[in-house]
Scaffold this active site. Sequence first.
Site, PDB file in Angstrom:
ATOM      1  N   TYR A 140       0.841  -1.208   0.000  1.00 10.16           N
ATOM      2  CA  TYR A 140       0.000   0.000   0.000  1.00 10.16           C
ATOM      3  C   TYR A 140       0.872   1.253   0.000  1.00 10.16           C
ATOM      4  O   TYR A 140       0.638   2.194  -0.755  1.00 10.16           O
ATOM      5  CB  TYR A 140      -0.933  -0.003   1.220  1.00 10.16           C
ATOM      6  CG  TYR A 140      -1.665   1.299   1.401  1.00 10.16           C
ATOM      7  CD1 TYR A 140      -2.738   1.634   0.580  1.00 10.16           C
ATOM      8  CD2 TYR A 140      -1.274   2.209   2.379  1.00 10.16           C
ATOM      9  CE1 TYR A 140      -3.405   2.840   0.734  1.00 10.16           C
ATOM     10  CE2 TYR A 140      -1.942   3.411   2.540  1.00 10.16           C
ATOM     11  CZ  TYR A 140      -2.998   3.725   1.712  1.00 10.16           C
ATOM     12  OH  TYR A 140      -3.648   4.918   1.864  1.00 10.16           O
ATOM     13  N   ARG A 207       0.485   7.083  16.966  1.00 11.67           N
ATOM     14  CA  ARG A 207       0.004   7.577  15.688  1.00 11.67           C
ATOM     15  C   ARG A 207      -0.292   9.070  15.804  1.00 11.67           C
ATOM     16  O   ARG A 207      -0.445   9.612  16.903  1.00 11.67           O
ATOM     17  CB  ARG A 207      -1.273   6.836  15.258  1.00 11.67           C
ATOM     18  CG  ARG A 207      -1.082   5.352  14.944  1.00 11.67           C
ATOM     19  CD  ARG A 207      -0.245   5.141  13.708  1.00 11.67           C
ATOM     20  NE  ARG A 207      -0.078   3.719  13.379  1.00 11.67           N
ATOM     21  CZ  ARG A 207       0.924   2.970  13.784  1.00 11.67           C
ATOM     22  NH1 ARG A 207       1.849   3.484  14.594  1.00 11.67           N
ATOM     23  NH2 ARG A 207       1.030   1.708  13.409  1.00 11.67           N
TER      24      ARG A 207
END
Length: 306
Positions: A140, A207
């Site tokens: 990806y 994150r």
Amino acid sequence: MNVLVTGGAGFIASHIVDRLVELGHQVSIIDNFSNGDPKHINKQASLYNISILDEEIDDIFEKIKPEVVIHHAAQIDVQTSIRQPDLDAGINILGTIKLLKQCKFKGVRKIIYASSAAVYGTPEYLPVDEKHQVKPLSYYGVSKHTPEHYIEVFSLLYGMDYTILRYANVYGIRQDPKGEGGVISTFMDSFLVGRSPVVFGDGEQTRDFIYVKDVVEANIAALEKGSRGIFNISCNIQTTINELLQKFSMLSGKSFKPIYHSPRMGDIVHSYLDNSLAMKELGWKPIYSLEDGLKETFEYYDNMYS
């Protein structure tokens, strides 16, 4: 302005369409609903229910004659890319090339491309800026980065302008729990149905979470700014998954014991992105704190589930 949005029924792009319409732009959407939802289509936009890989795209570009293309149509799941790299590359790389050819032949002024923090791979330093090496850990990441090169060369050869936006972990209203970077929507679903949330890893991985409305404004800014630039679109803040769970507990007034699983292949341990270049060159900055964005998202889904 006449704007074409690919993937315009999807999570992020449908919000961009709504904002473009609100600002008075003429908007068209290309979406085959592989990820998008028909409920998200703005009724004031023109919809073309096709894939960017379909031959009919030539006729649609001829009819629309867009000035700007905002490109979000993509295969969006990291794990799917690992299982089916040919599918992933076909959509994300070949689909973008086909789109670029249309831009060239139909005189599009600018393309705005939605890239991803996945292109960077494991950070060598934090926060990650745009000069950081690109070394993706998943197909990806490869398939989101490769179109950046094609866009740059198309611009060099044919003069078309572009802005590339590398998103951190986007969250918010309309996000599918199965989508790439969808940990917040997955947790939201678990909390609202009373199911223990699943965490891959020990929960101390970090994150950079950015609210979808802030991402929308970055795209709006890119309509006129950020010429031939690559920009991180992020909050420049590190949050652990365990901290995220604590915020969910506070919002919901409930406490759930997470189920911890082994880390997934292709997942990065720590990541957050330096957004200073976007703030300088696009005149953009994130407005929503994580708490504010989560609260708005939680209230939206709480009403849906109740």
